[in-house]
Enzyme design. Structure first.
Site, mmCIF file in Angstrom:
data_model
loop_
_atom_site.group_PDB
_atom_site.id
_atom_site.type_symbol
_atom_site.label_atom_id
_atom_site.label_comp_id
_atom_site.label_asym_id
_atom_site.label_seq_id
_atom_site.Cartn_x
_atom_site.Cartn_y
_atom_site.Cartn_z
ATOM 1 N N GLU A 215 -20.745 43.863 0.848
ATOM 2 C CA GLU A 215 -21.117 44.103 2.250
ATOM 3 C C GLU A 215 -19.898 43.745 3.076
ATOM 4 O O GLU A 215 -19.553 42.570 3.208
ATOM 5 C CB GLU A 215 -22.347 43.260 2.619
ATOM 6 N N CYS A 249 -21.225 41.111 11.422
ATOM 7 C CA CYS A 249 -20.713 42.291 10.724
ATOM 8 C C CYS A 249 -21.323 43.580 11.253
ATOM 9 O O CYS A 249 -20.738 44.654 11.078
ATOM 10 C CB CYS A 249 -20.943 42.174 9.229
#
Length: 445
Positions: A215, A249
């Site tokens: 990720e 993020c």
């Protein structure tokens, strides 16, 4: 603690070997056993809420207690509780059609799962990863970020108090420890962090043919359609960008606004921020930048843009000045910065928001498609045809329509990237399946 006090590669390998031996000796765990392990994690979070909030604030210098409670306690708690409630159903064999005999899929534990987390929401990542890995019946080893020494040490103590090292182990230490950790022959490795580090993780895992979930973030665009309610869109984008001072993020990294609405968007952004953050410098609900290196990186983006003649719009309602030692930066809009500037090249991970004007919607689609696939994409509007074009003609890890980041918090949706923003997904049943082996079984009729 000196560098010599941290675990070396041989010690890390020894823990993995003990976990694997314990898994083989005990055999596959029942739903009741997995649920009991998850219950321990639930109890840990519930009983250490204030300690976690304090540790996070110490690591950041100043972090919003409200944000910490929601992101690093309540959100993973909800994940653990939902996982606990549903895991018995997830474990059931899945029947498949066959012209003869019987066929089904059984979800088998992989063995030992390694979890490497980033510094921005460490409690969230550790316990959400733990939820999926334990639900799938695995042993778990965790390497939290060295940028959160207080939070990492606290989580290590928490986990040691509730689990044996053969069940769940935490390995702390600097980057060299992380490198040694990622070089282990795990049965699965999940890494959250920068793409530059993700490449090294993938290379290290490849030596042992370890399957990897990455990720990695990226530059997640927000798009304001001409059909959108501008006030609502601007408000949600600004609020989303200021959470954790943009250090998420899935934070909106830049925003497309119709060229005729640029001034109105900026005016709304000013008013919205003044409404919920009337002061910044001493406001405990406005988070500092994690460390000096990242603070200077963001200041460098601003300096380069300023030198290039970009109009910088500082959202600073009280007109405060900031002590550099506080590492706080006022939310700042950058009006149409050139694509060659670093702020348009790098993932920002801070409270800076470039605004790109557009005349024709095709420009927006073309711009996004000319760049690596982002982790998230956000579209605001009420035009069903345009919405469908965005979904069909762009590629991103996930999409939130008429808001930002919400897809990442829903346990019933897979969370992960695509291309440069990552590979694989977890959360909910998708996490259970990521950390399981789907074993095909056929019985002849």
């Amino acid at each position: 603690m000196s560098a010599n006090d941290y675990m070396g590669e041989a010690e890390i390998r020894a823990i993995l070997q003990r976990q694997r031996a314990a898994a083989l000796a005990d055999g596959p765990s029942s739903a009741e056993r997995r649920g009991e392990l998850i219950d321990r994690a639930i109890d840990l979070l519930a009983s250490n809420e204030q300690a976690l909030i304090a540790a996070l604030s110490a690591d950041f210098g100043q972090r919003s207690p409200t944000f910490s409670r929601h992101s690093d306690v309540l959100s993973p708690l909800a994940t653990l509780k939902q996982t606990r409630a549903e895991l018995a159903d997830w474990m059931q064999p899945e029947r498949r059609q066959t012209p003869r005999g019987e066929a089904w899929v059984e979800y088998q534990p992989l063995g030992v799962v390694g979890i490497v987390t980033a510094w921005n929401v460490p409690g969230n990542m550790v316990f959400k990863g733990l939820a999926g890995a334990l639900a799938a019946g695995n042993r778990v080893m965790i390497k939290p970020s060295e940028f959160n020494p207080n939070t990492s040490a606290l989580m290590a103590r928490m986990i040691r108090s509730a689990y044996t090292e053969e069940e769940v182990a935490v390995v702390t230490g600097p980057a060299e420890v992380g490198q040694a950790f990622c070089s282990q022959p795990f049965d699965h490795l999940i890494f959250t962090g920068a793409a530059s580090i993700g490449r090294h993780v993938l290379r290290a895992a490849a030596e042992n043919l370890v399957p990897v979930t990455l990720e990695l973030g990226g530059k997640s665009p927000a798009i304001v359609s001409r059909s959108a309610d501008l006030k609502t869109a601007a408000a949600k984008i600004v609020v989303g960008k200021t959470l954790n001072a943009g250090q998420l993020c899935v934070a909106p990294d830049y925003v497309f606004v119709p060229e005729e609405s640029m001034d109105a968007f900026i005016a709304i952004a000013r008013a919205v921020l003044a409404g919920f953050l009337p002061t910044l410098a001493d406001n405990p609900d406005y988070t500092a930048i994690i460390n000096e290196r990242h603070y200077q990186r963001l200041q460098g983006y601003l300096a380069e843009a300023r030198q290039a003649g970009v109009t910088l719009v500082e959202l600073n309602p009280a007109g405060e000045t900031f002590d550099a030692a506080s590492r706080k930066i006022a939310p700042t809009l950058l009006r149409d910065p050139a694509d060659g500037l670093q702020v348009m090249q790098d993932e920002i991970f801070g409270p800076l928001l470039p605004i790109k004007p557009y005349r024709d919607f095709d420009e927006v689609i073309a711009y996004i498609n000319a760049r690596p696939c982002p982790l998230g994409l956000y579209w605001f509007g009420n035009d069903a045809v345009e919405e469908r074009r965005v979904l069909d003609r762009t590629c991103s890890g996930g999409v939130t329509l008429n808001d930002v980041m919400q897809h990442a918090g829903l346990e019933n949706l897979p969370f992960g990237g695509v291309g440069h923003s990552g590979m694989g997904a977890y959360h909910g049943i998708d996490g259970f399946r990521t950390f399981s082996h789907a074993k095909a079984v056929y019985r002849a009729g």
